[in-house]
Motif scaffolding. Structure first.
Motif, PDB file in Angstrom:
ATOM      1  N   ALA A  82     -65.072  19.316  -5.515  1.00 12.69           N
ATOM      2  CA  ALA A  82     -65.032  18.388  -4.512  1.00 12.69           C
ATOM      3  C   ALA A  82     -66.331  17.724  -4.124  1.00 12.69           C
ATOM      4  O   ALA A  82     -66.508  16.906  -3.395  1.00 12.69           O
ATOM      5  N   GLY A  83     -67.363  18.360  -4.686  1.00 11.44           N
ATOM      6  CA  GLY A  83     -68.940  17.847  -4.193  1.00 11.44           C
ATOM      7  C   GLY A  83     -69.708  18.526  -3.226  1.00 11.44           C
ATOM      8  O   GLY A  83     -70.438  18.223  -2.648  1.00 11.44           O
ATOM      9  N   GLY A  84     -69.262  19.789  -2.997  1.00 16.33           N
ATOM     10  CA  GLY A  84     -69.755  20.449  -1.632  1.00 16.33           C
ATOM     11  C   GLY A  84     -71.109  21.108  -2.319  1.00 16.33           C
ATOM     12  O   GLY A  84     -71.115  21.830  -3.428  1.00 16.33           O
ATOM     13  N   ARG A  85     -71.859  20.831  -1.522  1.00 13.78           N
ATOM     14  CA  ARG A  85     -73.449  21.410  -1.513  1.00 13.78           C
ATOM     15  C   ARG A  85     -73.416  22.715  -0.699  1.00 13.78           C
ATOM     16  O   ARG A  85     -73.102  22.952   0.493  1.00 13.78           O
ATOM     17  N   VAL A  86     -73.341  23.941  -1.556  1.00  8.51           N
ATOM     18  CA  VAL A  86     -73.072  25.063  -0.808  1.00  8.51           C
ATOM     19  C   VAL A  86     -74.150  25.601  -0.237  1.00  8.51           C
ATOM     20  O   VAL A  86     -75.333  25.721  -0.623  1.00  8.51           O
ATOM     21  N   VAL A  87     -74.227  25.988   1.125  1.00 10.49           N
ATOM     22  CA  VAL A  87     -75.041  26.838   1.948  1.00 10.49           C
ATOM     23  C   VAL A  87     -74.915  28.290   1.746  1.00 10.49           C
ATOM     24  O   VAL A  87     -75.934  28.689   1.526  1.00 10.49           O
ATOM     25  N   THR A  88     -73.880  28.730   1.763  1.00 10.63           N
ATOM     26  CA  THR A  88     -73.535  30.274   1.484  1.00 10.63           C
ATOM     27  C   THR A  88     -72.336  30.293   1.010  1.00 10.63           C
ATOM     28  O   THR A  88     -71.488  29.611   1.508  1.00 10.63           O
TER      29      THR A  88
END
Ligand SMILES: Nc1nc2c(c(=O)[nH]1)N[C@H]1C(S)=C(S)[C@@H](COP(=O)(O)OP(=O)(O)OC[C@H]3O[C@@H](n4cnc5c(N)ncnc54)[C@H](O)[C@@H]3O)O[C@H]1N2
Ligand code: MOO
Length: 340
Positions: free
Chosen positions: A256-262
């Motif tokens: 969905a376009g998430g920039r993953v932090v963790t």
């Protein structure tokens, strides 16, 4: 500067500090207030409290009394959302005015407590506090301290202002995506929705809409996107966070376009947690445990997001020490070591 005189000779003199009375199980508090003028009838009471002698002070320049010291430390250390008491037995207590996230600059607090004769103690940082919750106390150890000590505290507080603050929560519109074939096809009843809704509302935010999806990436991606288009300011996706072939939620958040932090958090319960951002919308993947465990990684991270913080990977790696929940029969969170 300070001399002791027998209480019998103290009638008419001004008491220089509060005097405490303790009767175990019955009373613990102030018997005489600073400033009280000692009367004839007080002599017997003072003797009963074990005060054969009291201090009469002739305060020299450059020294500050315990009450004024505690007030000055408290005023210097606190920022918004906090009030302080009058000094009682030399101690000033600070409490929150609003509901919000307690923030303590721990490095500055350590420096303050390294100053001789000064103590300032707080609850752990990064926890949710309710209005009127006592969060910190301060005093000096002797009856008076050199003004230089207080100046040093005030200097550190100016440099790191505010050392203690309560950040109010924003009210966000939260979109809820409930994943899982068993729930989507009605094989079992959704138990996640009510739990998340309850927690979100308790924190002062609202659930915009809940969408049920099967373990299917395109369907989950569409649900996340639709909710953001409808104005969701935070997304909570539940279930499907671990290792089964049907656990598609992390992949969906990425797609969905998430920039993953963790993906993964050193907390039990809540290890299979994900935090990502789509634009500036935080997206959380909540593992199954968050449905039935009272305190999980949700309670450590969501209040920080609502207080306007951008949560980083380093914030997660620091959670390990204290990240293992004791699993008490009756949960006392946040009054325990979890996440502290
Ligand atoms: N071999 C491994 N086993 C497990 C792991 C692992 O890494 N390896 N992780 C463990 C952890 S930690 C958790 S937490 C749980 C499961 O987490 P998931 O988020 O993947 O949960 P699901 O597999 O989707 O479901 C587990 C369980 O919960 C029920 N469920 C899920 N959503 C709902 C809902 N909305 N309403 C009611 N019930 C729901 C689901 O039916 C399953 O019974 O896994 C550990 N195991
Ligand atoms: O994410 Mo799982 O507890 O560690 O329940």
């Amino acid at each position: 500067m300070m001399k002791e005189i027998p209480v019998q000779e103290a009638v008419g003199r001004v008491l220089f500090h509060d005097i405490t009375r303790i009767v175990p199980g019955e009373f613990d508090g102030r018997a005489f207030k600073k400033g009280h003028i000692i009367e004839e009838s007080d002599v017997a009471k003072l003797l009963k409290l074990g005060k054969d002698n009291i201090y009469i002070l002739d305060l020299e320049e450059g020294f500050v009394h315990e009450n004024e010291s505690a007030l000055r430390i408290a005023k210097a250390a606190i920022g918004e959302g906090i009030q302080f008491s009058e000094p009682v037995e030399g101690k000033v207590t600070m409490s929150s005015i609003t509901r919000g996230l307690l923030k303590v600059n721990v490095a500055a607090l350590d420096r303050i407590n390294a100053i001789d004769e000064i103590v300032l103690a707080t609850l752990h940082t990064n926890q949710e506090v309710l209005p009127r919750k006592q969060i910190a106390g301060t005093r000096i150890i002797p009856l008076f301290t050199e003004e230089d000590n207080i100046h040093e505290v005030e200097m550190i507080c100016r440099e790191h202002y505010p050392v203690i603050t309560v950040k109010p929560f924003r009210s966000l519109k939260v979109g809820l995506v409930t994943t899982g074939n068993e729930v989507f096809h009605g094989r079992i009843e959704d138990k996640f929705g009510p739990v998340v809704r309850g927690k979100v509302e308790e924190l002062g935010s609202t659930v915009l809409r809940q969408i049920l999806v099967s373990d299917n990436v395109p369907m989950t991606v569409k649900a996340i996107r639709d909710l953001i288009d409808e104005g969701a300011e935070m997304i909570v996706a539940t279930g499907g966070m671990s290792v089964d072939p049907d656990d598609r939620t992390p992949a969906s958040i990425r797609a969905a376009g998430g920039r993953v932090v963790t993906y993964g958090s050193p907390t039990f319960p809540g290890a299979m947690f994900m935090l990502a951002y789509i634009g500036d919308v935080p997206v959380i993947g909540l593992p199954g445990c968050a449905m039935y465990r009272k305190a999980t990684v949700f309670d450590l991270i969501v209040p920080r997001i609502l207080a306007g913080e951008t949560v980083t990977r380093a914030d997660f790696t620091g959670l390990g020490h204290g990240g293992f929940c004791s699993g008490c029969i009756e949960c006392r969170y946040p009054n325990c070591g979890f996440g502290k």
